[in-house]
Design an enzyme around this catalytic site. Structure first.
Site, PDB file in Angstrom:
ATOM      1  N   VAL A   1       0.865  -1.183   0.000  1.00 28.00           N
ATOM      2  CA  VAL A   1       0.000   0.000   0.000  1.00 28.00           C
ATOM      3  C   VAL A   1       0.895   1.223   0.000  1.00 28.00           C
ATOM      4  CG1 VAL A   1      -1.763   1.301   1.253  1.00 28.00           C
ATOM      5  CG2 VAL A   1      -1.824  -1.197   1.253  1.00 28.00           C
ATOM      6  N   CYS A   2       0.526   2.227  -0.781  1.00 26.87           N
ATOM      7  CA  CYS A   2       1.233   3.498  -0.807  1.00 26.87           C
ATOM      8  C   CYS A   2       2.710   3.268  -1.168  1.00 26.87           C
ATOM      9  CB  CYS A   2       1.048   4.216   0.527  1.00 26.87           C
ATOM     10  SG  CYS A   2       1.371   5.989   0.514  1.00 26.87           S
ATOM     11  N   THR A   3       3.618   3.912  -0.446  1.00 31.38           N
ATOM     12  CA  THR A   3       5.038   3.805  -0.788  1.00 31.38           C
ATOM     13  C   THR A   3       5.680   2.507  -0.298  1.00 31.38           C
ATOM     14  OG1 THR A   3       5.568   5.149   1.154  1.00 31.38           O
ATOM     15  CG2 THR A   3       5.408   6.276  -0.977  1.00 31.38           C
TER      16      THR A   3
END
Length: 235
Positions: A103-105
């Site tokens: 998720v995300c970075t």
């Protein structure tokens, strides 16, 4: 894959963005028979970037065999990109899981571990272009799947991402039931939650506010890319 024995691991680390982890955690723990593990080096409380303390449920050493591994993002991702113990753990688990996810970075951490070469992936819009430095093909979508790799974009997309993972593992009906249980029916008060719909002025202002930190993250990504390149040359 047997739902009764499904094991899902979420990497927990200092200075992560808690919603990157807790959004998917809420979804995954509602899946029938799923065992969800919060994994870090020790069992001591881990503090998120906004000050929330979260308890790991297992360690790298004690972690059981996993069917799914998820790496969330957040400011602490920068340190993970050169944390040899964490990268080695991710590489080991990537060889045994059915789904490798982020998720995300968190996807940048997967890239630093050398696991995104030639694969489509996404992350938060502010750092999306950095995926290309790690051999990935950046895709500006909320959830991206490439084979057994599923990646989610920034922060709140973790819930969409997790429902997509549940649908892939259990089928749409169970994922839909979980969505209804959670009353996940987004109706944000403002239509500006993505660069696609925000005004140019809003995007420019948000980009300017984050510029210093994004530059710091970029340096970490460039260092990770160099390490991957040197490793490929040696092999």
């Amino acid at each position: 894959m047997s739902a009764q024995t499904l094991a899902i691991g979420l990497l927990l680390y200092p200075d992560l963005t808690q919603l990157d982890l807790t959004g998917p955690f809420e979804v995954f723990t509602r899946a029938p028979g799923a065992q969800v593990h919060l994994i870090w080096k020790t069992r001591e409380p881990v503090v998120s970037d906004r000050g929330m303390a979260i308890l790991p449920s297992t360690t790298f050493e004690a972690c059981p065999k996993l069917d799914v591994l998820c790496v969330p993002g957040g400011p602490g991702q920068i340190a993970l990109m050169e944390d040899n113990d964490t990268l080695a753990f991710i590489r080991r688990k990537s060889a045994e899981v059915n789904l490798l996810t982020s998720v995300c970075t968190g996807s940048l951490v997967l890239g630093a571990a050398g696991l995104l070469q030639g694969r489509k992936a996404t992350c938060h819009w502010g750092s999306l272009s950095q995926l290309a430095l790690l051999g990935a093909e950046p895709v500006g979508e909320r959830v991206v799947r490439d084979g057994n790799l599923i990646t989610g974009a920034g922060v709140t997309s973790g819930i969409d991402f997790a429902l997509s993972v549940v649908a892939a593992l259990y089928g749409d009906e169970i994922a839909q039931a979980i969505q209804l249980q959670m009353e996940y029916d987004p109706a944000p008060p403002f239509d500006c939650g993505s660069p696609r719909v925000a005004s140019a002025e809003q995007v420019a202002r948000a980009s300017a506010q984050a510029a210093g930190f994004i530059a710091k993250r970029l340096k970490a990504t460039q260092k990770a890319a160099l390490r991957l390149s040197n490793s490929a040359c040696r092999s």
